[in-house]
Design an enzyme around this catalytic site. Sequence first.
Site, PDB file in Angstrom:
ATOM      1  N   HIS A 108      10.958  28.467  39.999  1.00 42.86           N
ATOM      2  CA  HIS A 108      11.937  27.700  40.771  1.00 42.86           C
ATOM      3  C   HIS A 108      12.988  28.567  41.459  1.00 42.86           C
ATOM      4  CE1 HIS A 108      10.029  24.140  39.488  1.00 42.86           C
ATOM      5  NE2 HIS A 108      10.732  23.857  38.422  1.00 42.86           N
ATOM      6  N   HIS A 178      13.917  17.932  42.542  1.00 43.30           N
ATOM      7  CA  HIS A 178      13.523  17.967  41.129  1.00 43.30           C
ATOM      8  C   HIS A 178      14.271  16.919  40.292  1.00 43.30           C
ATOM      9  CE1 HIS A 178      12.267  19.566  37.279  1.00 43.30           C
ATOM     10  NE2 HIS A 178      11.687  20.627  37.821  1.00 43.30           N
ATOM     11  N   GLU A 313       7.488  16.001  41.679  1.00 42.19           N
ATOM     12  CA  GLU A 313       8.028  17.005  42.594  1.00 42.19           C
ATOM     13  C   GLU A 313       7.024  17.264  43.720  1.00 42.19           C
ATOM     14  OE1 GLU A 313       9.026  20.460  40.021  1.00 42.19           O
ATOM     15  OE2 GLU A 313       8.664  18.975  38.441  1.00 42.19           O
TER      16      GLU A 313
END
Length: 349
Positions: A108, A178, A313
């Site tokens: 991420h 997210h 996501e």
Amino acid sequence: MQPGILQAPFGTLPDGRSVSVFTLVNKAGMSVRILDFGGIITEIHVPDRDGNFADVALGFDTLEPYCTDSPYFGALIGRYGNRIARGRFTLDGQAYELPVNNGKNHLHGGTQGFDRVLWDARIDGAELVLGYRSADGEQGYPGTLDATVRYSLGEDNEIVVRFSAVTDRATPVNLTQHSYFNLAGGGDILGHELMLDADAFVAIDADLIPTGNLANVAGTPFDFRSPRPIGQAINAADEQLGYGGGYDHCFVLNKPQEKAMTRAARVREPVSGRVLELFTQEPGVQFYSGNFLDGSLQGKGHTYAYRSGFCLEPQHFPDSPNQPGFPNTILRPGDTYETESRFRFSVEP
């Protein structure tokens, strides 16, 4: 609360910069609260079948845990959503190394991803516009990337997220949103009924890195082509579920053509009647069943216990810079990265 977008203070970062919260409200009474820090959606208030509103997003009451303890609750993710194996990739003959922050891997965007930066915010009519310039070399990525995210709330109870970005050097880009959802407003999410329009998913190894194989969902616990409870097969004796501790996999969406806006997922919570549908231009959606929530985090009057939230996501596939068979995630100078996703809320009688 009047329809529109309202701005208010939310807290102060350790370096003294102020963080604002923007509340988007539509005529139906739905509201969404978004921070300029991390582009974080902190609250989503939607009605059940009886018209009773509840907050269906996991998050915190204050700024501090978003800076320190958050498992990406509600955040914008970049420069690259999901994992890159061992924090390494080669692009145009040059090797790059990124921070490793998830076991052996980069996750991420690294230790200071887009979820932990203060975005420039402005209100443009019915849209909240967030901008961030990611410098060349930030978290190891090449090129200066100018990213823009536009949030809006439609009268059909739809949160629209539009991403765009440009760069001055070739770089991987895979931006996503997210949020963790619980359509009941509390408890676990195992009784939520999920449909995913995907005939395959991205198989992973024990380090949660793609093997390169797109596995058929037929006859497996990953077959959500028809609605079924998230918990129905989550504890099955399945190697892939064992690797993820449950569902933590990217599903390969059935799309008529590249960049088509299609319905990727539908989730129904049978007690409240709340429904969430995800529409996206992305080729995949990471479905995560809250396997690492352990009750250690608290916020907004809730203790975030095991599997008390789920994520959908929309994104490109994990580790794509190292997987030549996956859809391209390299943005080059002169091109514009653009993608849109929509989270639509409704109720069933």
